[in-house]
Design a protein around this motif. Sequence first.
Motif, short mmCIF file in Angstrom:
data_model
loop_
_atom_site.label_atom_id
_atom_site.label_comp_id
_atom_site.label_asym_id
_atom_site.label_seq_id
_atom_site.Cartn_x
_atom_site.Cartn_y
_atom_site.Cartn_z
N ALA A 117 0.84 -1.19 0.00
CA ALA A 117 0.00 0.00 0.00
C ALA A 117 0.88 1.25 0.00
O ALA A 117 1.76 1.40 0.84
CB ALA A 117 -0.91 0.00 1.22
N THR A 118 0.65 2.12 -0.94
CA THR A 118 1.38 3.38 -1.07
C THR A 118 0.38 4.54 -1.13
O THR A 118 -0.82 4.32 -1.32
CB THR A 118 2.27 3.37 -2.32
OG1 THR A 118 1.44 3.10 -3.47
CG2 THR A 118 3.35 2.29 -2.22
N PRO A 119 0.85 5.78 -0.98
CA PRO A 119 -0.08 6.91 -1.04
C PRO A 119 -0.79 6.99 -2.39
O PRO A 119 -0.24 6.63 -3.44
CB PRO A 119 0.83 8.12 -0.82
CG PRO A 119 2.02 7.58 -0.10
CD PRO A 119 2.22 6.20 -0.64
N GLY A 120 -2.03 7.44 -2.36
CA GLY A 120 -2.81 7.58 -3.58
C GLY A 120 -3.82 8.70 -3.44
O GLY A 120 -3.91 9.37 -2.41
N GLN A 121 -4.62 8.89 -4.49
CA GLN A 121 -5.59 9.97 -4.51
C GLN A 121 -6.62 9.82 -3.40
O GLN A 121 -7.00 10.80 -2.74
CB GLN A 121 -6.29 10.03 -5.86
CG GLN A 121 -7.27 11.19 -6.01
CD GLN A 121 -7.86 11.27 -7.40
OE1 GLN A 121 -7.53 10.48 -8.28
NE2 GLN A 121 -8.73 12.24 -7.62
N SER A 122 -7.07 8.59 -3.15
CA SER A 122 -8.10 8.37 -2.13
C SER A 122 -7.56 8.60 -0.72
O SER A 122 -8.18 9.29 0.10
CB SER A 122 -8.68 6.96 -2.24
OG SER A 122 -9.41 6.80 -3.44
N SER A 123 -6.39 8.02 -0.41
CA SER A 123 -5.84 8.21 0.93
C SER A 123 -5.41 9.66 1.14
O SER A 123 -5.40 10.17 2.27
CB SER A 123 -4.66 7.27 1.18
OG SER A 123 -3.57 7.55 0.31
N GLY A 124 -5.07 10.35 0.05
CA GLY A 124 -4.62 11.73 0.15
C GLY A 124 -5.71 12.71 0.52
O GLY A 124 -5.42 13.82 0.98
#
Length: 314
Positions: free
Chosen positions: A30-37
């Motif tokens: 799991a890496t940063p993305g638009q949803s988690s951001g």
Amino acid sequence: MRSSLALIATAGIVAAALTGCSSAPAAPEATPGQSSGVVVVEGDFGEEPRVEFPSPLAPQETQCSEVIAGEGERLQEGQQALISLAVFNGSTGEDIQYAGFGDEEPIAVTVSDSTLPGLKKALECAQVGSRVAVVVPPEDAFGEEGNESLAVSPDDSLVFVIDVQRAFPARADGAARLTRDGFPAVVLAPDGRPGITVPKNDPPKELQTEVLKQGNGETVEDGDAVVVHYTGVLWNDNTVFDSSWQNGAPATFVVGEGSGAQVIPGFSKALVGQQVGSQIGVIVPPSEGYGDEGNAQVPAGSTLFFVIDILGVI
């Protein structure tokens, strides 16, 4: 809406099973993305967070963004961590659970393939002292079944906010030591799981303890709650009657001589005075074990042998 922690545990979010620990952390899935951001998290580490996000969130894969930086290496397969956890329905925006924040006891969870996939990926992107915001698609959450008790439908995503309070090694990491002749032989699998061979001779009548690995961590004291991995066998036939490895996660017991001890006397006596990081072997005669009564797993009058990894003191 807030549900009980028991529901979360029953749902499998904090279920755990131990697997091997690699020598170096693999890259997190799991890496940063638009949803988690777009998950906005406010508040101090360890305190109940204020969380806002637009709904519905519909990520294609689990995404993880660090909110508060931690220290040290990321969590690895097989480690048990103590965490604070907030869980939300990412499709409806409803909160599901807050647990382990403030004065509440943190939740013990093991990084494992038996843990909810999205939670495992969340833990593997975190460090001790870090707070992470994680958005989980349905396939890494409850999938096609959903979870009716938590008001999570098959198409719903989840949002986690996790504070990693502490983490324990997956196995004893002390220096190996030789044992005396006639003591049960212990061979370790790659993940640290012990294989035990008890000698054919009659067992000693007194408690005997050997340090198989010498750790250099905190010393266990009377009354401590100790995080351990252990396997116990019957001396007469080498049968495993109890094992945290088989149960799926390290166990936590209070040890000592008082009424608050949660284990048999021989187990407590073997641990008190030892250091975290150590692995010990202990021969427990009936008088220090289950005596002349036994229990469902241990016949009356049985001598026992345990291999115990001391992973931490809480």
